[in-house]
Design a protein around this motif. Structure first.
Motif, mmCIF file in Angstrom:
data_model
loop_
_atom_site.group_PDB
_atom_site.id
_atom_site.type_symbol
_atom_site.label_atom_id
_atom_site.label_comp_id
_atom_site.label_asym_id
_atom_site.label_seq_id
_atom_site.Cartn_x
_atom_site.Cartn_y
_atom_site.Cartn_z
ATOM 1 N N ALA A 61 -19.859 19.902 -2.877
ATOM 2 C CA ALA A 61 -19.489 20.901 -1.877
ATOM 3 C C ALA A 61 -19.890 20.435 -0.485
ATOM 4 O O ALA A 61 -19.130 20.605 0.473
ATOM 5 C CB ALA A 61 -20.152 22.239 -2.203
ATOM 6 N N TRP A 62 -21.065 19.853 -0.353
ATOM 7 C CA TRP A 62 -21.517 19.364 0.952
ATOM 8 C C TRP A 62 -20.545 18.317 1.497
ATOM 9 O O TRP A 62 -20.123 18.392 2.642
ATOM 10 C CB TRP A 62 -22.930 18.786 0.864
ATOM 11 N N PHE A 63 -20.190 17.323 0.683
ATOM 12 C CA PHE A 63 -19.324 16.256 1.163
ATOM 13 C C PHE A 63 -17.914 16.767 1.473
ATOM 14 O O PHE A 63 -17.311 16.355 2.465
ATOM 15 C CB PHE A 63 -19.272 15.104 0.156
ATOM 16 N N VAL A 64 -17.387 17.673 0.662
ATOM 17 C CA VAL A 64 -16.043 18.205 0.899
ATOM 18 C C VAL A 64 -16.023 19.064 2.157
ATOM 19 O O VAL A 64 -15.161 18.894 3.028
ATOM 20 C CB VAL A 64 -15.559 19.009 -0.328
ATOM 21 N N LEU A 65 -16.965 19.979 2.300
ATOM 22 C CA LEU A 65 -16.972 20.868 3.462
ATOM 23 C C LEU A 65 -17.317 20.123 4.740
ATOM 24 O O LEU A 65 -16.789 20.444 5.806
ATOM 25 C CB LEU A 65 -17.941 22.024 3.233
ATOM 26 N N ARG A 66 -18.173 19.118 4.659
ATOM 27 C CA ARG A 66 -18.508 18.324 5.842
ATOM 28 C C ARG A 66 -17.275 17.569 6.325
ATOM 29 O O ARG A 66 -17.003 17.507 7.519
ATOM 30 C CB ARG A 66 -19.622 17.345 5.521
ATOM 31 N N ARG A 67 -16.504 17.015 5.408
ATOM 32 C CA ARG A 67 -15.290 16.285 5.787
ATOM 33 C C ARG A 67 -14.268 17.226 6.421
ATOM 34 O O ARG A 67 -13.658 16.894 7.435
ATOM 35 C CB ARG A 67 -14.675 15.595 4.576
#
Length: 79
Positions: A61-67
């Motif tokens: 979730a962190w990597f997807v939302l950060r992108r």
């Protein structure tokens, strides 16, 4: 120490490898959160807890939302 006859050695090794991969993924996500200057205060604490308490889904979730956030900042609004 005798091997456990109920759990084959290959299964034990596979579980250990998967566990190490999940731990490495979480550590990379923690480092990413710490290095992101936009995440401060309560957001930092919440992301830290999500990554720590939800092992695979939290870092993903962190990597997807950060992108997505980075793409929306980089792209000018349409219109």
């Amino acid at each position: 120490m005798d091997a456990n006859p109920l759990i084959p050695t290959a299964f034990d090794v596979a579980v250990s490898v998967v566990w190490l991969i999940v731990c490495a993924y979480a550590v990379v996500a923690f480092i990413s959160v710490v290095r992101d200057r936009r995440v401060v205060g309560i957001r930092f604490l919440l992301w830290f807890l999500v990554i720590a308490l939800v092992p695979v889904i939290g870092p993903t979730a962190w990597f997807v939302l950060r992108r997505r956030e980075a793409e929306s900042v980089a792209r000018p609004p349409a219109g």
